[in-house]
Scaffold this active site. Sequence first.
Site, PDB file in Angstrom:
ATOM      1  N   ASP A 111       0.823  -1.205   0.000  1.00 11.35           N
ATOM      2  CA  ASP A 111       0.000   0.000   0.000  1.00 11.35           C
ATOM      3  C   ASP A 111       0.862   1.262   0.000  1.00 11.35           C
ATOM      4  OD1 ASP A 111       0.968  -0.472   2.556  1.00 11.35           O
ATOM      5  OD2 ASP A 111      -0.726   0.484   3.542  1.00 11.35           O
ATOM      6  N   GLU A 112       2.066   1.156  -0.560  1.00 11.36           N
ATOM      7  CA  GLU A 112       2.985   2.292  -0.627  1.00 11.36           C
ATOM      8  C   GLU A 112       3.070   2.829  -2.051  1.00 11.36           C
ATOM      9  OE1 GLU A 112       6.073   1.198   2.964  1.00 11.36           O
ATOM     10  OE2 GLU A 112       6.584   0.573   0.920  1.00 11.36           O
TER      11      GLU A 112
END
Length: 197
Positions: A111-112
């Site tokens: 989720d980066e």
Amino acid sequence: DDNGTPTGYVAVFADITASKQTEERLQHLAHHDPLTELPNRLLFSARLEQGVKHAARLRRKMALLFVDLDRFKHVNDSLGHSAGDSLLQQLAQRLRGVVRADDTVARISGDEFVVLLDNVESADNVTVVVRKIMSTFHEPFIVERHEVSLTCSIGISLYPDDGDEAAILLRNADAAMYRAKDGGRNTYQFYAEEMTT
């Protein structure tokens, strides 16, 4: 003919369209995240390196934003990984919609996400873009008929102020993002030297 003069020709050809399409698809997969279609870590690193050289040559500023979703694990744990994937795809679209065409949005893992802002005048200009990114989270994400509200934490490093190499800029933006998370999440933080002292 008998005198050795050509009287015609023979052509041999093959349709390589499918082969070329496969080659292009493999090239795309090597440099893009298959879920979001955004540049992956490999392509982003190359663009960041190129951006640093370009900014140095033209004596311009550049900003690197490290965007991490707050408590994204809860989405995967409660709704499943397919819901999480859908949310990431929606977010990728939203992020692309708030930056300029020349800027780069990439997904580097889980989720980066990272955003490379080329040719920024000042930190104030960066803050405007950061607020636009954060505003994309005001509207809930619709995943499998559920409304999911999320926030993000953003770390920011500036070229050349916070580093003159790609790896240093990325490390410093990452450190600033962790400071934003420590500050309560749903916020942003510019890099400061004491974060990596």
